[in-house]
Design a protein around this motif. Structure first.
Motif, short mmCIF file in Angstrom:
data_model
loop_
_atom_site.label_atom_id
_atom_site.label_comp_id
_atom_site.label_asym_id
_atom_site.label_seq_id
_atom_site.Cartn_x
_atom_site.Cartn_y
_atom_site.Cartn_z
N ILE A 49 0.85 -1.19 0.00
CA ILE A 49 0.00 0.00 0.00
C ILE A 49 0.88 1.23 0.00
CG2 ILE A 49 -1.53 1.34 1.52
CD1 ILE A 49 -2.59 -1.35 2.50
N TYR A 50 0.56 2.20 -0.85
CA TYR A 50 1.30 3.46 -0.79
C TYR A 50 0.53 4.40 0.14
CZ TYR A 50 3.05 8.04 -1.85
OH TYR A 50 3.56 9.31 -1.72
N GLU A 51 1.17 4.78 1.20
CA GLU A 51 0.51 5.64 2.20
C GLU A 51 1.60 6.45 2.89
OE1 GLU A 51 -2.40 7.35 3.65
OE2 GLU A 51 -3.17 5.48 2.84
N PRO A 52 1.58 7.78 2.77
CA PRO A 52 2.64 8.57 3.38
C PRO A 52 2.84 8.25 4.86
CG PRO A 52 1.26 9.94 1.97
CD PRO A 52 0.60 8.60 2.04
N GLY A 53 4.11 8.00 5.24
CA GLY A 53 4.45 7.75 6.64
C GLY A 53 4.36 6.29 7.07
N LEU A 54 3.73 5.46 6.23
CA LEU A 54 3.51 4.06 6.63
C LEU A 54 4.82 3.27 6.70
CD1 LEU A 54 1.48 1.70 7.15
CD2 LEU A 54 1.34 1.40 4.69
N ASP A 55 5.69 3.46 5.74
CA ASP A 55 6.96 2.70 5.71
C ASP A 55 7.70 2.87 7.02
OD1 ASP A 55 6.19 2.70 3.03
OD2 ASP A 55 8.28 2.43 2.41
N GLY A 162 -4.40 8.18 2.12
CA GLY A 162 -3.55 9.34 1.81
C GLY A 162 -3.15 10.09 3.08
N THR A 163 -4.02 10.02 4.09
CA THR A 163 -3.71 10.65 5.39
C THR A 163 -3.90 9.64 6.52
OG1 THR A 163 -6.00 11.43 5.54
CG2 THR A 163 -4.38 13.01 4.70
N ALA A 164 -3.82 8.35 6.18
CA ALA A 164 -4.16 7.30 7.15
C ALA A 164 -3.32 7.39 8.43
CB ALA A 164 -4.01 5.93 6.50
N ILE A 165 -2.01 7.59 8.26
CA ILE A 165 -1.14 7.56 9.44
C ILE A 165 -1.44 8.76 10.35
CG2 ILE A 165 1.29 7.63 10.20
CD1 ILE A 165 0.33 4.93 8.96
N GLN A 166 -1.56 9.92 9.70
CA GLN A 166 -1.94 11.13 10.44
C GLN A 166 -3.28 10.91 11.17
OE1 GLN A 166 -1.27 14.05 7.34
NE2 GLN A 166 -2.92 15.25 8.29
N ASP A 167 -4.26 10.36 10.46
CA ASP A 167 -5.59 10.14 11.05
C ASP A 167 -5.52 9.16 12.23
OD1 ASP A 167 -6.55 11.77 9.06
OD2 ASP A 167 -7.33 10.14 7.81
N LEU A 168 -4.66 8.14 12.08
CA LEU A 168 -4.56 7.14 13.15
C LEU A 168 -3.80 7.70 14.36
CD1 LEU A 168 -3.81 4.06 10.88
CD2 LEU A 168 -5.80 4.27 12.39
N PHE A 169 -2.79 8.52 14.10
CA PHE A 169 -2.04 9.12 15.21
C PHE A 169 -2.92 10.09 16.00
CE2 PHE A 169 2.64 8.87 13.52
CZ PHE A 169 2.63 7.51 13.77
N ASN A 170 -3.79 10.79 15.26
CA ASN A 170 -4.54 11.87 15.90
C ASN A 170 -6.01 11.82 15.48
OD1 ASN A 170 -4.93 14.14 17.35
ND2 ASN A 170 -4.22 15.54 15.75
N PRO A 171 -6.72 10.78 15.89
CA PRO A 171 -8.10 10.63 15.40
C PRO A 171 -9.05 11.65 16.01
CG PRO A 171 -7.60 8.92 17.01
CD PRO A 171 -6.33 9.70 16.82
N ASP A 172 -10.04 12.09 15.22
CA ASP A 172 -11.08 12.97 15.78
C ASP A 172 -11.79 12.25 16.92
OD1 ASP A 172 -10.52 14.92 13.99
OD2 ASP A 172 -12.21 14.52 12.65
N ARG A 173 -12.00 10.97 16.71
CA ARG A 173 -12.59 10.13 17.78
C ARG A 173 -12.32 8.66 17.45
NH1 ARG A 173 -14.57 10.41 12.84
NH2 ARG A 173 -16.81 10.13 12.57
N VAL A 174 -12.35 7.88 18.55
CA VAL A 174 -12.34 6.42 18.40
C VAL A 174 -13.69 5.98 18.92
CG1 VAL A 174 -11.37 4.30 19.36
CG2 VAL A 174 -9.84 6.14 18.63
N LEU A 175 -14.38 5.16 18.15
CA LEU A 175 -15.72 4.75 18.55
C LEU A 175 -15.73 3.26 18.90
CD1 LEU A 175 -18.79 5.30 18.72
CD2 LEU A 175 -18.91 4.99 16.24
N ILE A 176 -16.23 2.97 20.08
CA ILE A 176 -16.30 1.55 20.49
C ILE A 176 -17.72 1.26 20.96
CG2 ILE A 176 -15.36 -0.25 21.99
CD1 ILE A 176 -12.87 1.50 22.42
N GLY A 177 -18.36 0.31 20.29
CA GLY A 177 -19.70 -0.10 20.69
C GLY A 177 -19.66 -1.51 21.25
N GLY A 178 -20.45 -1.75 22.30
CA GLY A 178 -20.45 -3.10 22.87
C GLY A 178 -21.78 -3.37 23.56
N ARG A 179 -21.91 -4.58 24.05
CA ARG A 179 -23.11 -4.97 24.80
C ARG A 179 -23.15 -4.22 26.13
NH1 ARG A 179 -27.34 -7.27 22.32
NH2 ARG A 179 -26.72 -8.90 20.91
N GLU A 180 -24.40 -3.91 26.57
CA GLU A 180 -24.52 -3.16 27.82
C GLU A 180 -24.59 -4.12 29.02
OE1 GLU A 180 -27.54 -1.34 25.65
OE2 GLU A 180 -26.82 0.70 25.98
#
Ligand code: NAD
Ligand code: UGA
Length: 472
Positions: A49-55, A162-180
């Motif tokens: 995959i070509y993705e800036p910063g991934l290598d 194209g911005t995957a690494i940046q997005d993963l380093f600094n996500p707007d949010r991480v969403l986790i759904g699970g059973r209550e």
């Protein structure tokens, strides 16, 4: 040491797990796939995959706490947390064909987890799936288990290519759904502990399973809707003399609207927007909500309209025929900084021009000739099945001599009657357009589907310029 295994070493599984490995040195991460060539590439210097910063990220962790393997069963068996990040393409045949998500790959992964597991596990939906998929997965896992407990979480991914690494380093949010339930909450906490090593608590949102699953489809639908809205405006701008960049700027200043995702284009592409909206449409239909389904379907319809409008503009401008005319295609990837061509608008534009018997000379800095030839011959939706699972006898709607893939923009444009800019690669901004003009047939046309060029400057050189949404 917590052990994580991710099934699916694609655009999501690879980068996401590499970042988890980097940020959590005490976690051992194995990324597994049935596609041996892809795994071999992950283990080589030429990542698949070509993705800036991934290598850089991969190099720092591979062989330490990050491993890529085809031994799917071994790593699943050993893992505490199993992410499933397999492809969930649009169904091509049968019930819901052309709309519903094909969960074949997901189901086979779930059955395999159930078969090989010998200890309790948290199973995480990373793939984008229809609402209520977790319920189906729970059934498969619990009916096959040998007294082993599985907790299912939904943890959709919001990275953009194209911005995957940046997005993963600094996500707007991480969403986790699970059973209550207490067990569900415990599983949520285990996954939260992983992300909390680099994401602040206030950005980790927890919900029930169905909200998390639906939020992913809703986010993509809202993003794509903005693009279709601005693209619809672009048609009106051309008809009225308004300038779509000025309109976008003016409306984006309203803080309730905001400036992002208001760039008009030849149409949105990528593996997910269309697929996820069609999936949403299907879910609405299945739930007896035809009006809601139709509302979202329009987002895809406008996108198709934008692509065909662009082709029509090219053909109409060039005296209503492009037959045997050389057209240079600059850019084939669905956006800059990626080699990904899944559902790229370039496919529909090229096919449209080929039907009109144009001769195409295509250049993209990251897309190979093989990939382009394959994309132009595959039937709609077949592309989203990984190469090793694609049909062996694709149909072709054109003569192979009509398409040439070349190594640079100057070669592509030499002797051409027209140029179509279909991806916003930065290098297209700084080309020597005087030289390009000299070497083209006259009149020389340029059709900018991405706002890459300065139309006024090119007109001064002598080009006939068309930019989407701008006065002619
Ligand atoms: P991809 O096609 O690049 O990768 C999926 C991988 O899963 C393939 O390599 C395939 O060989 C492998 N696979 C399929 N079945 C398998 C099995 N049973 N066992 C082991 N491996 C298996 O797909 P992707 O782009 O990474 O997307 C994965 C999911 O993430 C999709 O649901 C997509 O909608 C979602 N998503 C994608 C993006 C993106 O930017 N591409 C962003 C967010 C979410
Ligand atoms: C998109 C979303 O942005 C991610 O949040 C999501 O995780 C991902 O889909 C997914 O689920 O797969 P991606 O498709 O990688 O990410 O890239 P985008 O930046 O969203 O661009 C998608 C398409 O829209 C591209 O063809 C791009 O050129 C086009 N686009 C984008 C426009 O035409 N105008 C814009 O203003 C923005």
């Amino acid at each position: 040491m917590v052990k994580i295994c991710c099934i699916g070493a694609g655009y999501v599984g690879g980068p996401t797990m590499a970042v988890i490995a980097l940020k959590c040195p005490s976690v051992e991460v194995a990324v597994v796939d049935i596609w041996d060539k892809r795994i071999a590439a992950w283990n080589s210097d030429q990542l698949p995959i070509y993705e800036p910063g991934l290598d850089d990220v991969v190099k720092q962790c591979r062989g330490k706490n990050l491993f890529f393997s085809t031994d799917v069963k071994k790593h699943v068996k050993e893992a505490d947390i199993v992410f499933v990040s397999v492809n969930t393409p649009t169904k091509t045949t049968g019930l819901g064909a052309g709309k519903a998500a094909d969960l074949t790959y997901w189901e086979s992964a779930a059955r395999m987890i159930a078969d090989v597991s010998e200890s309790s596990k948290v199973v995480v939906e990373k793939s984008t799936v229809p609402v209520k998929t977790a319920e189906a997965i729970e059934k498969i896992l619990s009916h096959n288990s040998k007294g082993i407990k599985f907790q299912i979480l939904s943890n959709p991914e919001f990275l953009a290519e194209g911005t995957a690494i940046q997005d993963l380093f600094n996500p707007d949010r991480v969403l986790i759904g699970g059973r209550e339930t207490p067990e569900g909450q415990e599983a949520i906490q285990a996954l939260k502990d992983v992300y909390a090593q680099w994401v602040s608590e206030d950005r980790i949102i927890t919900t029930n399973l169905w909200s998390a699953e639906l939020s992913k489809l809703a986010a993509n639908a809202f993003l794509a809707q903005r693009i279709s809205s601005v693209n619809a405006m672009s048609a009106l701008c051309e008809a009225t003399g308004a300038n779509v960049s000025q309109v976008s700027h003016a409306i984006g200043k309203d803080t309730r609207i905001g400036p992002k995702f208001l760039n008009t284009s030849v149409g949105f592409g990528g593996s997910c927007f269309q697929k996820d909206i069609l999936n949403l449409v299907y879910i609405c239909e299945c739930n007896g909500l035809p009006e809601v389904a139709e509302y979202w379907r329009q987002v895809v319809k406008i996108n198709d309209y934008q692509k065909s409008r662009f082709v029509n503009r090219v053909v109409a401008s060039m005296f209503n025929t492009v037959s045997t005319k050389k057209i240079a295609i600059l850019g084939f990837a669905f956006k800059k900084d990626t080699g990904d061509t899944r559902e790229t608008p370039a496919i529909d534009v090229c096919k449209g021009l080929l039907v009109d018997k144009a001769e195409l000379s295509i250049y993209d800095p990251q897309v190979t000739q093989d990939q382009i030839q394959r994309d132009l011959t595959l039937r709609k939706f077949d592309w989203d099945h990984p190469i090793h699972l694609q049909p062996v006898n694709p149909t072709s709607c054109f003569n192979v001599d009509q398409v040439k893939v070349v190594r640079d923009a100057y070669e592509a444009t030499k002797g051409a009657h027209g140029i179509c800019i279909l991806t916003e690669w930065d290098e297209f901004k700084s080309l020597d357009y005087n030289k390009i003009y000299e070497n083209m047939q006259k009149p020389a046309f340029i059709f900018d589907g991405r706002y890459v060029i300065d139309a006024d400057k090119l007109r001064e050189i002598g080009f006939i310029v068309f930019s989407i949404g701008k006065p002619l």
